[in-house]
Scaffold this active site. Structure first.
Site, PDB file in Angstrom:
ATOM      1  N   ASP A  73      -1.291   5.018 -11.708  1.00  0.00           N
ATOM      2  CA  ASP A  73      -1.361   3.830 -10.855  1.00  0.00           C
ATOM      3  C   ASP A  73      -1.043   2.604 -11.711  1.00  0.00           C
ATOM      4  OD1 ASP A  73      -3.068   3.540  -7.882  1.00  0.00           O
ATOM      5  OD2 ASP A  73      -2.527   1.693  -8.950  1.00  0.00           O
TER       6      ASP A  73
ATOM      7  N   ASN B 227       2.451   9.428  -3.877  1.00  0.00           N
ATOM      8  CA  ASN B 227       1.653   8.792  -2.834  1.00  0.00           C
ATOM      9  C   ASN B 227       1.610   7.268  -2.914  1.00  0.00           C
ATOM     10  OD1 ASN B 227      -0.744   8.644  -0.871  1.00  0.00           O
ATOM     11  ND2 ASN B 227      -1.592   7.827  -2.792  1.00  0.00           N
TER      12      ASN B 227
ATOM     13  N   TYR C 293       9.172  -1.464   5.298  1.00  0.00           N
ATOM     14  CA  TYR C 293       8.194  -0.369   5.160  1.00  0.00           C
ATOM     15  C   TYR C 293       8.619   0.824   6.011  1.00  0.00           C
ATOM     16  CZ  TYR C 293       3.658   2.021   5.128  1.00  0.00           C
ATOM     17  OH  TYR C 293       2.653   2.949   4.976  1.00  0.00           O
TER      18      TYR C 293
ATOM     19  N   LYS D 283       9.849   4.611   4.697  1.00  0.00           N
ATOM     20  CA  LYS D 283       9.142   5.854   5.033  1.00  0.00           C
ATOM     21  C   LYS D 283      10.073   6.835   5.747  1.00  0.00           C
ATOM     22  CE  LYS D 283       5.174   4.737   3.233  1.00  0.00           C
ATOM     23  NZ  LYS D 283       4.697   5.423   2.023  1.00  0.00           N
TER      24      LYS D 283
ATOM     25  N   THR E 141      -8.064   2.040   5.432  1.00  0.00           N
ATOM     26  CA  THR E 141      -7.985   1.792   3.984  1.00  0.00           C
ATOM     27  C   THR E 141      -7.590   0.329   3.786  1.00  0.00           C
ATOM     28  OG1 THR E 141      -5.668   2.396   3.841  1.00  0.00           O
ATOM     29  CG2 THR E 141      -7.244   4.157   3.418  1.00  0.00           C
TER      30      THR E 141
END
Ligand code: NAD
Length: 257
Positions: free
Chosen positions: A36, A89, A157, A161, A192
């Site tokens: 990360d 991810n 975005y 995807k 989240t």
């Protein structure tokens, strides 16, 4: 334990889906290479795994940089001997991402660099390592927005995807006979930080909830369980799939009152 003796590289491991998946995979016996940009929270995940008797290492990684991705995979092989599972991810959803007029070229490029190129680079360096390990499983995080249009646009975005879904299918076909499975995980709207920051008022949250048959946001823990299925031999005949884990949103025309 379903991942005993396996090593998993997980990007975006400091938060949300990546964090919960790191904890779950470690509890199933996997060694975790947590990658990360967020060093503080990433290290905290690793410390939590180690305090629970697991094996984990953090590597600061910007997935949009080739050198970082190469190092991430090399560190996993150095620390644990092999790579069997790669969970691409990490992703961003920028608040300035809108329709074609609103979205600047900079936001478009940044979103594509992290969400799409990041998956490509993970695969570029991860696939040779998984091949060296004799095979394994790659999971790429896409989204339900890759298959549904929304009137509240996030054009970059959504396009990024969609690219993840298309790239995943082709990778699955290319590597099918090398014992390497490649699938997309398509989360629905989740509770989240990423989405809650975007839906920053109660009205915006309720507007989104109307479309989800189950009437609630999903949890990162629920995505981790789906990722575990794709990572483990439980999904041994699954490759090239768009695996929707979305509370039914992509099946809905009219939702219950
Ligand atoms: P999150 O914001 O909680 O976690 C994302 C993590 O990625 C963070 O730790 C962040 O530091 C890291 N990251 C961002 N840019 C990075 C980079 N360039 N290099 C390395 N790490 C980077 O978000 P989340 O909800 O857990 O999202 C994980 C994935 O799920 C993303 O790909 C996201 O697009 C996707 N997704 C989320 C939802 C949702 O509703 N939250 C829905 C569908 C898909």
């Amino acid at each position: 334990m379903r991942l005993s003796g396996k090593t998993a590289v997980i990007t975006g491991a400091a938060s949300g889906i990546g964090k919960e998946t790191s904890l779950l995979f470690a509890s199933e016996g996997a060694n975790i290479l947590a990658a990360d940009m967020d060093e503080g929270n990433g290290q905290a995940v690793v410390e939590q795994i180690i305090s629970q008797g697991g094996h984990a290492k953090f590597v600061r990684t910007n997935v949009s940089q080739a050198a970082d991705c190469e190092r991430m995979i090399a560190e996993a092989e150095n620390a644990f001997g092999a790579v069997h599972v790669l969970f691409n991810n990490a992703g961003i959803m920028h608040s300035d991402d809108g329709d074609a007029q609103q979205t600047s070229e900079d936001i478009w490029d940044l979103t594509m660099d992290v969400n799409l190129k990041g998956v490509f680079l993970g695969c570029k360096f991860g696939i040779p390592a998984i091949r060296r390990a004799g095979g394994g499983s790659i999971i790429n995080t896409a989204s339900f927005v890759a298959v549904l249009g929304a009137a509240t646009p996030q054009l970059a975005y959504t396009a990024s995807k969609g690219g993840v879904l298309a790239m995943t299918r082709e990778l699955a076909v290319i590597h099918a006979r090398e014992n390497i499975r490649v699938n997309s995980l398509c989360p629905g709207p989740l509770k989240t930080e990423l989405l809650m920051k975007f839906l920053d008022t109660e009205a915006k949250k309720q507007r989104r909830l109307v479309h989800i048959p189950m009437g609630r946001f999903g949890l990162a823990e629920e995505m981790a369980k789906a990722a575990l299925f794709l990572a483990s031999d439980d999904s041994s005949y699954v490759t090239g799939a768009d695996f929707m884990v979305d509370g039914g949103i992509t099946s809905a025309y009219v939702t219950p009152e």
